[in-house]
Design a protein around this motif. Structure first.
Motif, PDB file in Angstrom:
ATOM      1  N   LEU A  63       0.827  -1.203   0.000  1.00 45.60           N
ATOM      2  CA  LEU A  63       0.000   0.000   0.000  1.00 45.60           C
ATOM      3  C   LEU A  63       0.867   1.260   0.000  1.00 45.60           C
ATOM      4  CD1 LEU A  63      -2.675   1.512   0.209  1.00 45.60           C
ATOM      5  CD2 LEU A  63      -2.647   1.100   2.684  1.00 45.60           C
ATOM      6  N   SER A  64       1.884   1.278   0.842  1.00 47.77           N
ATOM      7  CA  SER A  64       2.722   2.467   0.978  1.00 47.77           C
ATOM      8  C   SER A  64       3.463   2.782  -0.313  1.00 47.77           C
ATOM      9  CB  SER A  64       3.733   2.279   2.116  1.00 47.77           C
ATOM     10  OG  SER A  64       3.081   2.036   3.338  1.00 47.77           O
ATOM     11  N   VAL A  65       4.135   1.777  -0.871  1.00 46.86           N
ATOM     12  CA  VAL A  65       4.926   2.016  -2.080  1.00 46.86           C
ATOM     13  C   VAL A  65       4.016   2.298  -3.271  1.00 46.86           C
ATOM     14  CG1 VAL A  65       6.700   1.075  -3.609  1.00 46.86           C
ATOM     15  CG2 VAL A  65       6.761   0.555  -1.167  1.00 46.86           C
ATOM     16  N   SER A  66       2.880   1.615  -3.337  1.00 45.69           N
ATOM     17  CA  SER A  66       1.926   1.875  -4.427  1.00 45.69           C
ATOM     18  C   SER A  66       1.399   3.303  -4.360  1.00 45.69           C
ATOM     19  CB  SER A  66       0.754   0.893  -4.353  1.00 45.69           C
ATOM     20  OG  SER A  66       1.176  -0.426  -4.563  1.00 45.69           O
ATOM     21  N   THR A  67       1.138   3.791  -3.154  1.00 50.69           N
ATOM     22  CA  THR A  67       0.632   5.158  -2.994  1.00 50.69           C
ATOM     23  C   THR A  67       1.683   6.175  -3.416  1.00 50.69           C
ATOM     24  OG1 THR A  67      -0.785   4.443  -1.161  1.00 50.69           O
ATOM     25  CG2 THR A  67      -0.347   6.805  -1.356  1.00 50.69           C
ATOM     26  N   ILE A  68       2.933   5.956  -3.030  1.00 45.40           N
ATOM     27  CA  ILE A  68       4.009   6.869  -3.438  1.00 45.40           C
ATOM     28  C   ILE A  68       4.171   6.838  -4.955  1.00 45.40           C
ATOM     29  CG2 ILE A  68       6.471   7.358  -3.263  1.00 45.40           C
ATOM     30  CD1 ILE A  68       6.363   6.120  -0.444  1.00 45.40           C
ATOM     31  N   ALA A  69       4.106   5.641  -5.537  1.00 48.20           N
ATOM     32  CA  ALA A  69       4.230   5.521  -6.989  1.00 48.20           C
ATOM     33  C   ALA A  69       3.088   6.246  -7.690  1.00 48.20           C
ATOM     34  CB  ALA A  69       4.242   4.046  -7.393  1.00 48.20           C
ATOM     35  N   PHE A  70       1.871   6.116  -7.151  1.00 44.37           N
ATOM     36  CA  PHE A  70       0.730   6.793  -7.761  1.00 44.37           C
ATOM     37  C   PHE A  70       0.865   8.305  -7.634  1.00 44.37           C
ATOM     38  CE2 PHE A  70      -3.972   7.942  -7.490  1.00 44.37           C
ATOM     39  CZ  PHE A  70      -4.129   7.953  -8.867  1.00 44.37           C
ATOM     40  N   THR A  71       1.471   8.772  -6.549  1.00 44.69           N
ATOM     41  CA  THR A  71       1.718  10.199  -6.382  1.00 44.69           C
ATOM     42  C   THR A  71       2.632  10.720  -7.486  1.00 44.69           C
ATOM     43  OG1 THR A  71       1.500  10.010  -3.974  1.00 44.69           O
ATOM     44  CG2 THR A  71       2.618  11.969  -4.817  1.00 44.69           C
ATOM     45  N   VAL A  72       3.709   9.992  -7.766  1.00 43.23           N
ATOM     46  CA  VAL A  72       4.628  10.391  -8.837  1.00 43.23           C
ATOM     47  C   VAL A  72       3.917  10.337 -10.187  1.00 43.23           C
ATOM     48  CG1 VAL A  72       6.809   9.852  -9.988  1.00 43.23           C
ATOM     49  CG2 VAL A  72       6.613   9.601  -7.508  1.00 43.23           C
ATOM     50  N   CYS A  73       3.154   9.272 -10.413  1.00 44.60           N
ATOM     51  CA  CYS A  73       2.404   9.151 -11.679  1.00 44.60           C
ATOM     52  C   CYS A  73       1.428  10.310 -11.852  1.00 44.60           C
ATOM     53  CB  CYS A  73       1.647   7.828 -11.717  1.00 44.60           C
ATOM     54  SG  CYS A  73       2.685   6.372 -11.950  1.00 44.60           S
ATOM     55  N   PHE A  74       0.744  10.675 -10.774  1.00 42.86           N
ATOM     56  CA  PHE A  74      -0.244  11.742 -10.869  1.00 42.86           C
ATOM     57  C   PHE A  74       0.437  13.088 -11.120  1.00 42.86           C
ATOM     58  CE2 PHE A  74      -4.123  14.044 -10.037  1.00 42.86           C
ATOM     59  CZ  PHE A  74      -5.115  13.126 -10.315  1.00 42.86           C
ATOM     60  N   ALA A  75       1.624  13.272 -10.539  1.00 46.28           N
ATOM     61  CA  ALA A  75       2.379  14.500 -10.796  1.00 46.28           C
ATOM     62  C   ALA A  75       2.723  14.618 -12.274  1.00 46.28           C
ATOM     63  CB  ALA A  75       3.643  14.517  -9.944  1.00 46.28           C
ATOM     64  N   VAL A  76       3.120  13.504 -12.877  1.00 45.79           N
ATOM     65  CA  VAL A  76       3.426  13.499 -14.311  1.00 45.79           C
ATOM     66  C   VAL A  76       2.158  13.705 -15.125  1.00 45.79           C
ATOM     67  CG1 VAL A  76       4.252  12.059 -16.215  1.00 45.79           C
ATOM     68  CG2 VAL A  76       5.479  12.073 -14.030  1.00 45.79           C
ATOM     69  N   TRP A  77       1.090  13.047 -14.696  1.00 41.51           N
ATOM     70  CA  TRP A  77      -0.171  13.092 -15.452  1.00 41.51           C
ATOM     71  C   TRP A  77      -0.717  14.508 -15.574  1.00 41.51           C
ATOM     72  CZ3 TRP A  77      -5.632  11.220 -13.816  1.00 41.51           C
ATOM     73  CH2 TRP A  77      -6.367  10.829 -14.944  1.00 41.51           C
ATOM     74  N   THR A  78      -0.473  15.355 -14.594  1.00 40.26           N
ATOM     75  CA  THR A  78      -1.023  16.722 -14.589  1.00 40.26           C
ATOM     76  C   THR A  78       0.020  17.774 -14.956  1.00 40.26           C
ATOM     77  OG1 THR A  78      -0.597  16.861 -12.202  1.00 40.26           O
ATOM     78  CG2 THR A  78      -2.799  16.164 -12.882  1.00 40.26           C
ATOM     79  N   ILE A  79       1.091  17.365 -15.612  1.00 41.20           N
ATOM     80  CA  ILE A  79       2.187  18.270 -15.917  1.00 41.20           C
ATOM     81  C   ILE A  79       1.762  19.437 -16.808  1.00 41.20           C
ATOM     82  CG2 ILE A  79       2.969  16.966 -17.947  1.00 41.20           C
ATOM     83  CD1 ILE A  79       5.838  17.537 -17.093  1.00 41.20           C
ATOM     84  N   PHE A  80       0.768  19.196 -17.682  1.00 46.06           N
ATOM     85  CA  PHE A  80       0.349  20.249 -18.615  1.00 46.06           C
ATOM     86  C   PHE A  80      -0.440  21.360 -17.941  1.00 46.06           C
ATOM     87  CE2 PHE A  80       1.446  17.098 -21.792  1.00 46.06           C
ATOM     88  CZ  PHE A  80       1.996  17.881 -22.799  1.00 46.06           C
ATOM     89  N   SER A  81      -0.913  21.124 -16.719  1.00 42.62           N
ATOM     90  CA  SER A  81      -1.642  22.185 -16.026  1.00 42.62           C
ATOM     91  C   SER A  81      -0.731  23.383 -15.769  1.00 42.62           C
ATOM     92  CB  SER A  81      -2.205  21.669 -14.694  1.00 42.62           C
ATOM     93  OG  SER A  81      -1.162  21.284 -13.820  1.00 42.62           O
TER      94      SER A  81
END
Length: 427
Positions: A20-38
Protein backbone atom coordinates in the motif's frame (compact mmCIF):
# COMPACT_ATOMS: atom_id res chain seq x y z
CA UNK A 1 3.73 -17.20 21.91
CA UNK A 2 5.34 -19.41 19.27
CA UNK A 3 8.06 -18.37 16.89
CA UNK A 4 5.62 -18.37 14.02
CA UNK A 5 3.20 -16.23 15.97
CA UNK A 6 5.93 -13.83 16.99
CA UNK A 7 7.68 -13.52 13.67
CA UNK A 8 5.34 -14.81 10.99
CA UNK A 9 2.29 -12.71 11.73
CA UNK A 10 4.07 -9.33 11.70
CA UNK A 11 5.72 -10.37 8.45
CA UNK A 12 2.34 -11.15 6.95
CA UNK A 13 0.97 -7.83 8.16
CA UNK A 14 4.02 -5.99 6.77
CA UNK A 15 3.44 -7.11 3.20
CA UNK A 16 0.06 -5.34 2.74
CA UNK A 17 1.43 -2.23 4.44
CA UNK A 18 4.48 -2.17 2.18
CA UNK A 19 2.40 -2.80 -0.93
CA UNK A 20 0.00 0.00 0.00
CA UNK A 21 2.72 2.47 0.98
CA UNK A 22 4.93 2.02 -2.08
CA UNK A 23 1.93 1.88 -4.43
CA UNK A 24 0.63 5.16 -2.99
CA UNK A 25 4.01 6.87 -3.44
CA UNK A 26 4.23 5.52 -6.99
CA UNK A 27 0.73 6.79 -7.76
CA UNK A 28 1.72 10.20 -6.38
CA UNK A 29 4.63 10.39 -8.84
CA UNK A 30 2.40 9.15 -11.68
CA UNK A 31 -0.24 11.74 -10.87
CA UNK A 32 2.38 14.50 -10.80
CA UNK A 33 3.43 13.50 -14.31
CA UNK A 34 -0.17 13.09 -15.45
CA UNK A 35 -1.02 16.72 -14.59
CA UNK A 36 2.19 18.27 -15.92
CA UNK A 37 0.35 20.25 -18.61
CA UNK A 38 -1.64 22.19 -16.03
CA UNK A 39 1.54 24.23 -15.48
CA UNK A 40 3.64 23.97 -18.64
CA UNK A 41 0.45 24.33 -20.70
CA UNK A 42 0.09 27.96 -19.57
CA UNK A 43 3.54 28.76 -20.97
CA UNK A 44 2.85 26.81 -24.15
CA UNK A 45 -0.44 28.67 -24.66
CA UNK A 46 1.39 31.99 -24.76
CA UNK A 47 4.33 30.62 -26.75
CA UNK A 48 2.16 29.08 -29.49
CA UNK A 49 -0.78 31.53 -29.30
CA UNK A 50 -3.35 28.82 -28.57
CA UNK A 51 -7.07 29.48 -28.30
CA UNK A 52 -9.00 28.52 -25.17
CA UNK A 53 -10.28 25.39 -26.92
CA UNK A 54 -6.78 24.38 -28.08
CA UNK A 55 -5.48 24.91 -24.55
CA UNK A 56 -8.28 22.78 -23.12
CA UNK A 57 -7.48 20.01 -25.61
CA UNK A 58 -3.77 20.10 -24.76
CA UNK A 59 -4.19 19.86 -20.98
CA UNK A 60 -6.89 17.22 -21.39
CA UNK A 61 -5.11 14.90 -23.83
CA UNK A 62 -2.99 13.08 -21.19
CA UNK A 63 -6.17 12.55 -19.21
CA UNK A 64 -7.78 10.97 -22.30
CA UNK A 65 -5.03 8.38 -22.66
CA UNK A 66 -4.85 7.70 -18.95
CA UNK A 67 -8.58 7.10 -18.95
CA UNK A 68 -8.93 4.93 -22.03
CA UNK A 69 -6.15 2.53 -21.00
CA UNK A 70 -7.57 1.92 -17.52
CA UNK A 71 -9.89 -0.91 -18.53
CA UNK A 72 -7.11 -2.68 -20.44
CA UNK A 73 -4.56 -2.14 -17.66
CA UNK A 74 -7.08 -3.23 -15.02
CA UNK A 75 -7.81 -6.50 -16.83
CA UNK A 76 -4.12 -7.04 -17.51
CA UNK A 77 -3.47 -6.56 -13.79
CA UNK A 78 -6.16 -9.10 -12.90
CA UNK A 79 -4.47 -11.61 -15.20
CA UNK A 80 -0.73 -10.86 -14.88
CA UNK A 81 -0.39 -9.20 -11.48
CA UNK A 82 0.00 -5.57 -10.46
CA UNK A 83 3.73 -5.57 -9.71
CA UNK A 84 4.70 -6.25 -13.33
CA UNK A 85 2.02 -4.09 -14.92
CA UNK A 86 2.61 -1.12 -12.60
CA UNK A 87 6.35 -1.11 -13.33
CA UNK A 88 5.94 -1.33 -17.10
CA UNK A 89 3.30 1.41 -17.07
CA UNK A 90 5.60 3.81 -15.24
CA UNK A 91 8.52 3.11 -17.60
CA UNK A 92 6.36 3.67 -20.70
CA UNK A 93 5.02 6.95 -19.32
CA UNK A 94 8.56 8.06 -18.42
CA UNK A 95 9.72 7.54 -22.01
CA UNK A 96 6.85 9.65 -23.37
CA UNK A 97 7.52 12.41 -20.81
CA UNK A 98 11.21 12.45 -21.81
CA UNK A 99 10.29 12.82 -25.49
CA UNK A 100 7.87 15.63 -24.59
CA UNK A 101 10.86 17.89 -23.88
CA UNK A 102 11.81 17.75 -27.57
CA UNK A 103 8.36 18.58 -29.02
CA UNK A 104 8.25 21.86 -30.95
CA UNK A 105 4.83 22.10 -32.63
CA UNK A 106 1.30 21.87 -31.26
CA UNK A 107 0.76 18.57 -33.07
CA UNK A 108 3.95 17.12 -31.60
CA UNK A 109 2.88 18.24 -28.13
CA UNK A 110 -0.48 16.51 -28.53
CA UNK A 111 1.24 13.30 -29.64
CA UNK A 112 3.61 13.40 -26.66
CA UNK A 113 0.70 14.17 -24.36
CA UNK A 114 -0.99 10.94 -25.43
CA UNK A 115 2.02 9.00 -24.14
CA UNK A 116 2.32 11.04 -20.95
CA UNK A 117 -1.25 10.05 -20.19
CA UNK A 118 -0.17 6.44 -19.56
CA UNK A 119 0.84 7.64 -16.10
CA UNK A 120 -2.83 8.15 -15.29
CA UNK A 121 -3.63 4.55 -16.18
CA UNK A 122 -1.63 3.48 -13.13
CA UNK A 123 -4.70 4.10 -10.96
CA UNK A 124 -6.55 1.04 -12.27
CA UNK A 125 -3.41 -1.04 -11.76
CA UNK A 126 -2.94 0.14 -8.19
CA UNK A 127 -6.58 -0.43 -7.21
CA UNK A 128 -6.54 -4.03 -8.44
CA UNK A 129 -3.10 -4.68 -6.90
CA UNK A 130 -3.70 -3.13 -3.46
CA UNK A 131 -7.23 -4.52 -2.99
CA UNK A 132 -5.90 -8.09 -3.14
CA UNK A 133 -3.88 -7.55 0.04
CA UNK A 134 -6.87 -6.54 2.22
CA UNK A 135 -10.18 -8.09 3.39
CA UNK A 136 -13.46 -6.52 2.34
CA UNK A 137 -13.98 -4.60 5.58
CA UNK A 138 -10.59 -2.86 5.17
CA UNK A 139 -10.64 -2.16 1.44
CA UNK A 140 -12.39 1.19 1.73
CA UNK A 141 -9.65 2.49 4.00
CA UNK A 142 -6.84 0.92 1.96
CA UNK A 143 -8.09 2.22 -1.37
CA UNK A 144 -8.79 5.59 0.20
CA UNK A 145 -5.17 5.79 1.33
CA UNK A 146 -3.99 4.71 -2.11
CA UNK A 147 -6.10 7.45 -3.67
CA UNK A 148 -4.16 10.03 -1.65
CA UNK A 149 -1.72 9.74 -4.55
CA UNK A 150 -3.91 12.40 -6.17
CA UNK A 151 -1.74 14.80 -4.16
CA UNK A 152 0.77 14.39 -6.97
CA UNK A 153 -1.17 17.17 -8.68
CA UNK A 154 -0.13 19.44 -5.81
CA UNK A 155 3.49 18.38 -6.20
CA UNK A 156 3.39 19.58 -9.78
CA UNK A 157 1.57 22.80 -8.85
CA UNK A 158 4.05 23.63 -6.09
CA UNK A 159 7.30 22.81 -7.84
CA UNK A 160 6.80 22.95 -11.62
CA UNK A 161 6.24 26.77 -11.80
CA UNK A 162 9.61 27.43 -10.15
CA UNK A 163 11.43 24.85 -12.29
CA UNK A 164 9.79 26.29 -15.41
CA UNK A 165 10.63 29.90 -14.51
CA UNK A 166 14.23 28.94 -13.75
CA UNK A 167 15.09 26.57 -16.60
CA UNK A 168 12.11 26.41 -18.98
CA UNK A 169 9.23 24.02 -19.45
CA UNK A 170 11.45 21.40 -21.12
CA UNK A 171 13.33 20.94 -17.84
CA UNK A 172 10.07 20.13 -16.08
CA UNK A 173 9.45 17.29 -18.54
CA UNK A 174 12.98 15.90 -18.18
CA UNK A 175 12.99 16.00 -14.37
CA UNK A 176 9.53 14.48 -14.08
CA UNK A 177 10.55 11.67 -16.49
CA UNK A 178 13.62 10.91 -14.39
CA UNK A 179 11.54 10.78 -11.22
CA UNK A 180 9.19 8.27 -12.85
CA UNK A 181 12.06 5.96 -13.88
CA UNK A 182 13.47 6.09 -10.35
CA UNK A 183 10.05 5.31 -8.88
CA UNK A 184 9.59 2.34 -11.23
CA UNK A 185 12.87 0.87 -10.02
CA UNK A 186 12.00 1.43 -6.36
CA UNK A 187 8.58 -0.16 -6.83
CA UNK A 188 9.96 -3.26 -8.58
CA UNK A 189 12.66 -3.95 -6.00
CA UNK A 190 10.66 -3.20 -2.83
CA UNK A 191 7.29 -4.87 -3.49
CA UNK A 192 6.12 -8.45 -3.95
CA UNK A 193 3.43 -10.02 -6.10
CA UNK A 194 -0.05 -9.95 -4.62
CA UNK A 195 -1.43 -13.07 -2.87
CA UNK A 196 -3.72 -14.03 -5.76
CA UNK A 197 -0.89 -13.95 -8.31
CA UNK A 198 1.35 -15.99 -6.00
CA UNK A 199 -1.38 -18.58 -5.39
CA UNK A 200 -2.02 -18.97 -9.11
CA UNK A 201 1.62 -20.01 -9.62
CA UNK A 202 1.26 -22.89 -7.16
CA UNK A 203 -2.03 -24.31 -8.39
CA UNK A 204 -3.65 -25.20 -11.66
CA UNK A 205 -5.06 -21.93 -12.89
CA UNK A 206 -6.92 -21.30 -16.11
CA UNK A 207 -7.40 -17.60 -16.88
CA UNK A 208 -10.95 -16.47 -17.49
CA UNK A 209 -11.85 -15.62 -21.05
CA UNK A 210 -11.57 -11.96 -21.99
CA UNK A 211 -15.31 -11.95 -22.70
CA UNK A 212 -16.10 -13.00 -19.12
CA UNK A 213 -13.83 -10.22 -17.81
CA UNK A 214 -16.12 -7.70 -19.49
CA UNK A 215 -19.40 -9.39 -18.40
CA UNK A 216 -20.05 -7.17 -15.32
CA UNK A 217 -19.84 -4.08 -17.50
CA UNK A 218 -23.33 -4.87 -18.81
CA UNK A 219 -24.78 -4.06 -15.39
CA UNK A 220 -26.33 -0.55 -15.26
CA UNK A 221 -25.06 -0.18 -11.69
CA UNK A 222 -21.48 -0.11 -13.01
CA UNK A 223 -22.31 2.81 -15.28
CA UNK A 224 -24.04 4.61 -12.43
CA UNK A 225 -20.87 4.29 -10.35
CA UNK A 226 -18.98 5.55 -13.38
CA UNK A 227 -21.11 8.70 -13.52
CA UNK A 228 -20.47 9.36 -9.84
CA UNK A 229 -16.75 9.07 -10.50
CA UNK A 230 -17.03 11.25 -13.60
CA UNK A 231 -17.95 14.04 -11.21
CA UNK A 232 -16.01 13.16 -8.05
CA UNK A 233 -12.75 12.40 -9.82
CA UNK A 234 -13.19 13.79 -13.33
CA UNK A 235 -14.25 17.23 -12.13
CA UNK A 236 -11.43 17.17 -9.57
CA UNK A 237 -8.86 16.56 -12.32
CA UNK A 238 -10.54 19.14 -14.55
CA UNK A 239 -10.38 21.80 -11.85
CA UNK A 240 -6.80 20.85 -11.02
CA UNK A 241 -5.90 21.50 -14.65
CA UNK A 242 -8.16 24.54 -15.11
CA UNK A 243 -7.69 26.48 -11.87
CA UNK A 244 -4.35 28.12 -12.77
CA UNK A 245 -5.86 29.45 -15.99
CA UNK A 246 -9.06 30.52 -14.20
CA UNK A 247 -7.22 32.37 -11.43
CA UNK A 248 -5.00 34.17 -13.93
CA UNK A 249 -7.94 35.16 -16.13
CA UNK A 250 -10.45 36.18 -13.44
CA UNK A 251 -8.32 37.47 -10.59
CA UNK A 252 -5.10 38.44 -12.36
CA UNK A 253 -2.84 36.06 -10.42
CA UNK A 254 0.65 35.38 -11.78
CA UNK A 255 1.55 31.81 -12.78
CA UNK A 256 3.48 31.06 -9.57
CA UNK A 257 0.68 32.27 -7.29
CA UNK A 258 -2.01 30.55 -9.38
CA UNK A 259 0.00 27.32 -9.25
CA UNK A 260 0.37 27.57 -5.47
CA UNK A 261 -3.37 28.11 -4.97
CA UNK A 262 -4.23 25.24 -7.31
CA UNK A 263 -1.76 23.06 -5.40
CA UNK A 264 -3.35 24.04 -2.11
CA UNK A 265 -6.70 22.97 -3.58
CA UNK A 266 -5.24 19.63 -4.68
CA UNK A 267 -3.88 18.70 -1.25
CA UNK A 268 -7.14 18.49 0.76
CA UNK A 269 -8.93 17.14 -2.30
CA UNK A 270 -6.39 14.29 -2.24
CA UNK A 271 -5.38 13.71 1.37
CA UNK A 272 -8.94 13.51 2.66
CA UNK A 273 -9.64 10.68 0.23
CA UNK A 274 -8.17 8.37 2.88
CA UNK A 275 -10.63 9.83 5.40
CA UNK A 276 -13.43 9.23 2.90
CA UNK A 277 -12.43 5.57 2.69
CA UNK A 278 -12.49 5.22 6.48
CA UNK A 279 -15.89 6.93 6.70
CA UNK A 280 -17.23 4.67 3.95
CA UNK A 281 -16.16 1.61 5.96
CA UNK A 282 -17.87 3.00 9.08
CA UNK A 283 -21.10 4.67 7.93
CA UNK A 284 -21.48 3.37 4.40
CA UNK A 285 -20.49 4.68 0.99
CA UNK A 286 -24.06 5.64 0.15
CA UNK A 287 -24.26 8.16 3.01
CA UNK A 288 -20.96 9.72 1.98
CA UNK A 289 -22.14 10.11 -1.61
CA UNK A 290 -25.32 11.87 -0.49
CA UNK A 291 -23.21 14.39 1.39
CA UNK A 292 -20.81 14.74 -1.53
CA UNK A 293 -23.50 15.50 -4.07
CA UNK A 294 -25.58 17.69 -1.76
CA UNK A 295 -22.76 20.00 -0.72
CA UNK A 296 -21.29 20.03 -4.23
CA UNK A 297 -24.64 21.07 -5.67
CA UNK A 298 -24.74 24.12 -3.41
CA UNK A 299 -21.07 25.02 -3.96
CA UNK A 300 -21.20 24.79 -7.77
CA UNK A 301 -24.41 26.85 -7.82
CA UNK A 302 -22.74 29.70 -5.95
CA UNK A 303 -19.55 29.47 -8.02
CA UNK A 304 -21.55 29.51 -11.25
CA UNK A 305 -23.03 32.96 -10.51
CA UNK A 306 -21.27 35.40 -12.87
CA UNK A 307 -20.03 38.80 -11.74
CA UNK A 308 -22.24 41.64 -12.88
CA UNK A 309 -23.80 45.04 -12.30
CA UNK A 310 -27.51 45.12 -11.57
CA UNK A 311 -30.16 47.82 -11.35
CA UNK A 312 -33.44 47.27 -9.49
CA UNK A 313 -36.36 49.62 -8.99
CA UNK A 314 -36.26 50.72 -5.36
CA UNK A 315 -38.74 52.77 -3.34
CA UNK A 316 -36.91 55.99 -4.12
CA UNK A 317 -35.86 55.09 -7.65
CA UNK A 318 -33.29 52.81 -9.33
CA UNK A 319 -30.78 51.09 -7.05
CA UNK A 320 -27.54 49.88 -8.62
CA UNK A 321 -25.28 47.27 -7.08
CA UNK A 322 -22.35 45.11 -8.10
CA UNK A 323 -22.04 41.38 -7.46
CA UNK A 324 -18.79 39.42 -7.63
CA UNK A 325 -17.23 36.55 -5.69
CA UNK A 326 -13.99 37.77 -4.12
CA UNK A 327 -10.87 35.71 -4.64
CA UNK A 328 -10.90 34.70 -0.95
CA UNK A 329 -14.53 33.53 -1.14
CA UNK A 330 -13.79 31.71 -4.40
CA UNK A 331 -10.82 29.88 -2.89
CA UNK A 332 -12.83 28.92 0.20
CA UNK A 333 -15.71 27.53 -1.87
CA UNK A 334 -13.38 25.59 -4.15
CA UNK A 335 -11.67 24.08 -1.10
CA UNK A 336 -15.04 22.95 0.27
CA UNK A 337 -15.91 21.48 -3.11
CA UNK A 338 -12.57 19.68 -3.28
CA UNK A 339 -12.97 18.24 0.21
CA UNK A 340 -16.34 16.64 -0.56
CA UNK A 341 -15.10 15.44 -3.96
CA UNK A 342 -12.31 13.71 -2.06
CA UNK A 343 -14.80 11.89 0.16
CA UNK A 344 -16.88 10.97 -2.87
CA UNK A 345 -13.96 9.48 -4.77
CA UNK A 346 -13.26 7.07 -1.92
CA UNK A 347 -16.94 6.20 -1.51
CA UNK A 348 -17.30 5.19 -5.16
CA UNK A 349 -14.37 2.79 -4.98
CA UNK A 350 -15.60 1.33 -1.71
CA UNK A 351 -18.56 0.02 -3.73
CA UNK A 352 -16.51 -1.81 -6.38
CA UNK A 353 -14.75 -4.63 -4.44
CA UNK A 354 -17.93 -5.03 -2.39
CA UNK A 355 -20.18 -5.60 -5.41
CA UNK A 356 -17.63 -7.10 -7.84
CA UNK A 357 -14.88 -8.87 -5.82
CA UNK A 358 -13.85 -11.09 -8.75
CA UNK A 359 -13.70 -8.28 -11.30
CA UNK A 360 -12.09 -5.38 -9.46
CA UNK A 361 -9.67 -4.76 -12.33
CA UNK A 362 -12.31 -4.67 -15.06
CA UNK A 363 -14.99 -2.76 -13.14
CA UNK A 364 -12.51 -0.49 -11.41
CA UNK A 365 -10.84 0.10 -14.75
CA UNK A 366 -14.13 1.09 -16.41
CA UNK A 367 -15.18 3.37 -13.55
CA UNK A 368 -11.71 4.87 -13.47
CA UNK A 369 -11.78 5.29 -17.23
CA UNK A 370 -15.09 7.19 -17.18
CA UNK A 371 -13.86 9.33 -14.30
CA UNK A 372 -10.65 10.05 -16.15
CA UNK A 373 -12.61 10.94 -19.29
CA UNK A 374 -14.25 13.60 -17.17
CA UNK A 375 -10.80 15.01 -16.63
CA UNK A 376 -10.39 15.13 -20.41
CA UNK A 377 -13.77 16.30 -21.64
CA UNK A 378 -14.47 18.81 -18.88
CA UNK A 379 -11.39 21.05 -19.48
CA UNK A 380 -12.20 20.90 -23.18
CA UNK A 381 -15.81 21.80 -22.41
CA UNK A 382 -14.64 24.63 -20.16
CA UNK A 383 -12.60 26.07 -23.01
CA UNK A 384 -15.47 25.74 -25.48
CA UNK A 385 -17.91 27.38 -23.04
CA UNK A 386 -15.47 30.25 -22.52
CA UNK A 387 -15.19 30.75 -26.27
CA UNK A 388 -18.97 30.53 -26.79
CA UNK A 389 -20.28 32.48 -23.80
CA UNK A 390 -17.39 34.69 -22.76
CA UNK A 391 -18.35 33.95 -19.13
CA UNK A 392 -15.62 32.59 -16.88
CA UNK A 393 -18.02 30.94 -14.42
CA UNK A 394 -19.60 28.87 -17.21
CA UNK A 395 -17.34 25.97 -16.14
CA UNK A 396 -19.13 25.83 -12.78
CA UNK A 397 -22.51 26.01 -14.51
CA UNK A 398 -21.56 22.80 -16.31
CA UNK A 399 -20.48 21.16 -13.04
CA UNK A 400 -23.75 22.17 -11.38
CA UNK A 401 -25.72 20.32 -14.07
CA UNK A 402 -23.44 17.28 -13.78
CA UNK A 403 -23.76 16.93 -10.01
CA UNK A 404 -27.53 17.48 -10.18
CA UNK A 405 -27.89 14.59 -12.64
CA UNK A 406 -25.69 12.36 -10.44
CA UNK A 407 -27.72 13.10 -7.31
CA UNK A 408 -31.06 12.54 -9.02
CA UNK A 409 -29.97 9.23 -10.61
CA UNK A 410 -28.50 7.94 -7.35
CA UNK A 411 -31.57 8.83 -5.30
CA UNK A 412 -33.91 7.34 -7.90
CA UNK A 413 -31.93 4.08 -8.05
CA UNK A 414 -31.80 3.78 -4.26
CA UNK A 415 -35.55 4.33 -3.92
CA UNK A 416 -36.18 1.72 -6.60
CA UNK A 417 -34.00 -0.83 -4.75
CA UNK A 418 -35.76 -0.08 -1.46
CA UNK A 419 -39.17 -0.66 -3.07
CA UNK A 420 -38.00 -4.00 -4.50
CA UNK A 421 -36.68 -5.08 -1.09
CA UNK A 422 -40.01 -4.16 0.52
CA UNK A 423 -41.95 -6.20 -2.02
CA UNK A 424 -39.75 -9.31 -1.64
CA UNK A 425 -39.82 -9.28 2.17
CA UNK A 426 -42.44 -11.63 3.70
CA UNK A 427 -45.43 -9.99 5.37
Amino acid sequence: MTKDQAGGRPALMAEPTRALSVSTIAFTVCFAVWTIFSIIGVSLKEQLGLSETQFGLLVGTPVLTGSLVRVVLGIWTDRKGGRLVYTLTMLAAALATFLLAFAQTYEQLLLAALGVGLAGGSFAVGVAYVSRFYPADKQGTALGIFGVGNVGAAVTKFTAPFVMLAWGWQSVALIWAGALVLMAAIFWFTTKDDPVTIRRRTEAYTPKSLLSEFAPLRNPRVWRFALYYFFAFGAFVALTLWLPRYLIGVYGFDIATAGMVAAAYSIPASVFRAYGGTLSDKVGARVILYWTFGVSLLATFILSLPAGDFVVQGINGPVAFHFAISHWAFIALVFVLGFFMSLGKAAVFKHIPAYYPQNVGAVGGLVGMIGGLGGFFLPLLFGVLNDLTGIWSSCFMALFVLVAISLIWMHTAIRRMERRQTVTQPA
